[in-house]
Design an enzyme around this catalytic site. Sequence first.
Site: not given
Ligand code: DX5
Ligand code: ZN
Length: 224
Positions: A7, A32, A34, A36, A65, A67, A136, A174
């Site tokens: 990620s 990956h 993320d 947000m 991903h 969010m 999650m 994740d």
């Molecule tokens: C959280 C993200 C994850 C996060 C994972 O909202 O979706 O992808 O970055 O990071 P670690 O492995 O450090 O929990």
């Molecule tokens: Zn994620």
Amino acid sequence: MIKIAPSILSADFSRLGEHILETKKAGAEYLHIDVMDGIFVPNISFGAPVYKCIRKMTDQFFDVHLMIVDPIRYVDDFVKAGADNITIHHEACADQIETLKYIKSKGVKASVSVKPKTDPHVLKEYLPYIDMILIMSVEPGFGGQSFIPSAIESTRVAYELVRDSGRNIDIEVDGGISAKNVDLVTSVGANVIVAGSAVFGAPDMAEAIAQIRAAGDAAYKTKI
Ligand code: DX5
Ligand code: ZN
């Protein structure tokens, strides 16, 4: 064989390009990404313009991903920026199936995610429309949190739903995963593992990925 998806939320953004090239050299299959919006989760990361730039650097599989609320509004942008898979959240909109169908219509893989407190049985209705389920194992929003053990049961339920459906659907987990606990989820059917801090925080990225893979694969073979 499991796949590893570092990620980039845990990367040093001032060295994002270098860090991304390093993940491929270190053996990661996926990247990956993320996204947000500060509304669905209490954090803001980056959007399509950022990964459009990194898309030019690598042919790695971009596992996006989302969010964000009402993700259908941004599907076109993320497709144009080079997503290979787009994951939306069950909890983020009311038109999930329409959104998943729209993603697929663009020639991109479509996936659905559930937060740790969501009943994983809701996933059943999505099975005809998805390529992957994302369980999650932390509350979404931040990297570096601790793994929530209820994700093990959610992964097991997801795996059984997929197995019983006869469909070819990956199961990704994740949040808070490292070589020390990856076996907890691969032993019940997870085959795509997201790892942020365990990869980017390690002194040797290749070594960290190799350890997650070894522990994850060994346990994956024991699943029913
Ligand atoms: C959280 C993200 C994850 C996060 C994972 O909202 O979706 O992808 O970055 O990071 P670690 O492995 O450090 O929990
Ligand atoms: Zn994620």
